[in-house]
Design a protein around this motif. Structure first.
Motif, short mmCIF file in Angstrom:
data_model
loop_
_atom_site.label_atom_id
_atom_site.label_comp_id
_atom_site.label_asym_id
_atom_site.label_seq_id
_atom_site.Cartn_x
_atom_site.Cartn_y
_atom_site.Cartn_z
N VAL A 140 0.79 -1.32 0.02
CA VAL A 140 0.04 0.10 -0.04
C VAL A 140 0.82 1.27 0.11
CG1 VAL A 140 -1.50 1.65 1.32
CG2 VAL A 140 -1.91 -0.89 1.04
N THR A 141 0.44 2.14 -0.82
CA THR A 141 1.32 3.37 -0.95
C THR A 141 0.78 4.53 0.36
OG1 THR A 141 1.53 3.14 -3.40
CG2 THR A 141 1.93 5.53 -2.22
N LEU A 142 1.78 4.66 0.87
CA LEU A 142 1.41 5.55 2.52
C LEU A 142 2.15 7.06 2.16
CD1 LEU A 142 -0.01 4.49 4.98
CD2 LEU A 142 2.43 4.58 5.97
N SER A 143 1.43 7.88 2.56
CA SER A 143 1.65 9.28 2.44
C SER A 143 1.93 9.87 3.97
CB SER A 143 1.02 10.33 1.61
OG SER A 143 1.47 11.67 1.67
N THR A 144 2.90 10.26 4.62
CA THR A 144 2.84 10.71 6.08
C THR A 144 3.62 12.38 5.98
OG1 THR A 144 5.05 9.65 6.12
CG2 THR A 144 3.05 8.37 6.89
N PRO A 145 2.70 13.31 5.49
CA PRO A 145 3.17 14.68 5.60
C PRO A 145 3.37 15.06 6.88
CG PRO A 145 1.15 14.54 4.90
CD PRO A 145 1.44 13.24 4.88
N GLU A 146 4.43 15.99 6.99
CA GLU A 146 4.60 16.71 8.19
C GLU A 146 3.59 17.71 8.42
OE1 GLU A 146 8.43 18.67 7.80
OE2 GLU A 146 9.57 16.43 8.43
N PHE A 147 3.12 18.00 9.69
CA PHE A 147 1.97 19.12 9.91
C PHE A 147 2.24 20.39 9.35
CE2 PHE A 147 1.76 16.35 13.72
CZ PHE A 147 0.59 15.61 13.33
N GLY A 148 1.40 21.08 8.71
CA GLY A 148 1.74 22.14 7.80
C GLY A 148 2.26 22.22 6.64
N ARG A 149 2.59 21.35 6.18
CA ARG A 149 3.22 20.98 4.87
C ARG A 149 1.91 21.05 3.76
NH1 ARG A 149 6.97 16.19 1.95
NH2 ARG A 149 6.83 17.01 0.03
N ILE A 150 2.10 21.70 2.58
CA ILE A 150 1.01 21.89 1.80
C ILE A 150 1.54 20.92 0.78
CG2 ILE A 150 0.03 23.54 0.12
CD1 ILE A 150 0.64 25.88 2.12
N PHE A 151 0.42 20.20 0.23
CA PHE A 151 0.74 19.34 -1.11
C PHE A 151 -0.54 19.28 -1.91
CE2 PHE A 151 -0.61 16.78 2.51
CZ PHE A 151 -1.38 15.96 2.07
N SER A 152 -0.45 18.97 -2.91
CA SER A 152 -1.60 18.92 -4.02
C SER A 152 -2.06 17.33 -4.25
CB SER A 152 -1.47 19.64 -5.37
OG SER A 152 -0.48 18.84 -6.07
N ILE A 153 -3.19 17.06 -4.65
CA ILE A 153 -3.65 15.76 -4.93
C ILE A 153 -2.62 15.30 -5.88
CG2 ILE A 153 -5.46 16.74 -6.51
CD1 ILE A 153 -6.06 13.70 -3.96
N ASN A 154 -2.35 16.02 -6.77
CA ASN A 154 -1.58 15.52 -7.88
C ASN A 154 0.02 15.34 -7.58
OD1 ASN A 154 -3.68 15.39 -9.95
ND2 ASN A 154 -3.56 17.76 -10.05
#
Length: 364
Positions: free
Chosen positions: A337-351
Motif C-alpha cells: 500500500v502506498t503511504l503518505s505521511t506529511p509533516e503538519f503544515g506541509r502543503i501538498f496537492s492531490i497530484n
C-alpha cells in the motif's frame, strides 16, 4: 499499594461523574426528524454491526487501567516538525487543483479549487470540555484560526471533543459560509451562535452537490456523546469529497467493519484516503481500528494512497505516541500500500502527494 490505587481510581471515577452531572455537560440535541438510512431507535443512533456492550464493570475496569497501568512513551521526546503557515501562503496557492494540509490529529485544511474547506477543526490546547485538564496538544497548529481566510465549508464527522471543538467553532462561525454536520450536531452549533440556515445536516449516504462536485456522508462504526446522558443521540460518520478530477475519503473515527467496502464500491476508487490510525486499544477495538485494520479499510475503499490521521497530536490511549506510525508503515509495506505521511503544515496537492517520511523518528 495496588489496593490503594484501585480505591483512588474508583473514587476518582465517582467524583468525575458527579461533577459532570452537576455541570450538566452534554450535547444540545434538537428533535431528530426524517432519518432514512442510519439506524435510529428510542432517540438514539445505532451502528449497522453490533458493538460489545459497555457495562459499569467495563467502565470501572477502564478507570482502574487508567490509574494503575504504566504508560510508556505516550508523549513525544522529539520536537514535532510543524511548518508554519500564513494567509499569504494559502492565497498564493493556485485555484486549479486540490491542495491539502494536515493541521494536526484529524484536522485537515483543503483549498478545493479556490474554496477553503476545514474538516474536524480542533485548534484548542486540549481535547476536553475543560482547558485546564484533559489531553494536551503535543504541538501548536501550523496557523492560527484568526489568520485563516474566509472558510467556505466546515465538515464535522462527529461530536467528540477531539473532532468538534467549541472554541474553534465560535471563532469560525463569523468567517464560515456553511457547516456540514451529522444529524443532531446542529443543536450544539446553533447553541454556540451558528445561524441555522448556515448548517446542513446529513444522514448516512446523504449527498450534497457542490460547485466542485459532490460531498457525501457515509457510515462508520463508532458512537457519539459529549457528556453524561447524551450517548449516541447525534450521528457519526465519514466524508466523501469528489470533484470531476479527484476523489477523497475522510474516515472520522471507526472500528473496522464492512461499511468501508460498501463505500468503496459506491464511491471508489479514491485518490487519497485519510484513515484513522491512532487511539486504539484492546478495550475499545470495535470503535477504533488497529493500524493493520486501517490499512485493510484503505484497501476496501479502493484507495490509491493512504494518509494516516488521528495521531501525533494528543495522547488518547495507552500505546506509545509513535506506535500508530510504526505499525502502519510495517503493514503498508507488507500489503504493498502506498503511504503518505506529511509533516503538519506541509502543503501538498492531490497530484503531488508527499512520499513516506519518518518524521516521528529521532534524527540519527
Amino acid at each position: 499499594m495496588l489496593v490503594i490505587k484501585l480505591f483512588v481510581a474508583l473514587i476518582s471515577a465517582l467524583v468525575l461523574t458527579v461533577y459532570l452531572v452537576n455541570l450538566n455537560i452534554k450535547a444540545k440535541v434538537p428533535p431528530i426528524k426524517e432519518v432514512a438510512s442510519a439506524p435510529y431507535k428510542d432517540a438514539k443512533f445505532h451502528n449497522t454491526e453490533p458493538r460489545h456492550p459497555v457495562s459499569f464493570t467495563d467502565m470501572a475496569a477502564l478507570w482502574i487501567r487508567f490509574f494503575t497501568e504504566k504508560k510508556v512513551d505516550t508523549t513525544p521526546d522529539i520536537q514535532i516538525p510543524v511548518h508554519a503557515l500564513s494567509r499569504t501562503d494559502l492565497e498564493a496557492l493556485s485555484d486549479d487543483t486540490l491542495h491539502i494540509v494536515k493541521l494536526g490529529h484529524s484536522s485537515i485544511l483543503l483549498k478545493n479549487y479556490g474554496e477553503y474547506w476545514l474538516i474536524d477543526p480542533v485548534f484548542s490546547d486540549r481535547a476536553s470540555p475543560f482547558q485546564f485538564v484533559g489531553p494536551k496538544r503535543f504541538h501548536q497548529p501550523p496557523i492560527r484560526l484568526e489568520d485563516l481566510p474566509t472558510i467556505d465549508k466546515v465538515l464535522i464527522s462527529h461530536n467528540h471533543y477531539d473532532h468538534l471543538d467549541k472554541a474553534s467553532v465560535k471563532v469560525l462561525l463569523d468567517k464560515t459560509k456553511q457547516f456540514l454536520v451529522p444529524k443532531g450536531v446542529d443543536g450544539d452549533l446553533i447553541n454556540w451562535g451558528v445561524k441555522a440556515n448556515n448548517i446542513v445536516t446529513f444522514d448516512w449516504w446523504q449527498e450534497l452537490r457542490t460547485k466542485q462536485g459532490l460531498v457525501a456522508f457515509t457510515p462508520t462504526q463508532h458512537f457519539s456523546g459529549r457528556g453524561i446522558g447524551d450517548g449516541n443521540r447525534t450521528l457519526w460518520g465519514a466524508w466523501v469529497i469528489k470533484t470531476p478530477q479527484d476523489s477523497l475519503f475522510f474516515s472520522g473515527d471507526s472500528g473496522y467493519f464492512s461499511g468501508f467496502k460498501e463505500t468503496g464500491e459506491k464511491y471508489g476508487p479514491f485518490d487519497l484516503t485519510m484513515v484513522e490510525t491512532g487511539a486504539y486499544d484492546q478495550d475499545w477495538s470495535d470503535i477504533h481500528m488497529l493500524p493493520e485494520e486501517s490499512v485493510q479499510a484503505h484497501i476496501d475503499l479502493q484507495g490509491k494512497v493512504m494518509m494516516p490521521i488521528h495521531n501525533g497530536t494528543f495522547d488518547l490511549a495507552f500505546h506509545s505516541w509513535h506506535d500508530p506510525f510504526d505499525r502502519v508503515v510495517t503493514e503498508s509495506m507488507r500489503r504493498d500500500v502506498t503511504l503518505s505521511t506529511p509533516e503538519f503544515g506541509r502543503i501538498f496537492s492531490i497530484n503531488n502527494l508527499p512520499a513516506l517520511s519518518s518524521w516521528w523518528k529521532p534524527a540519527d
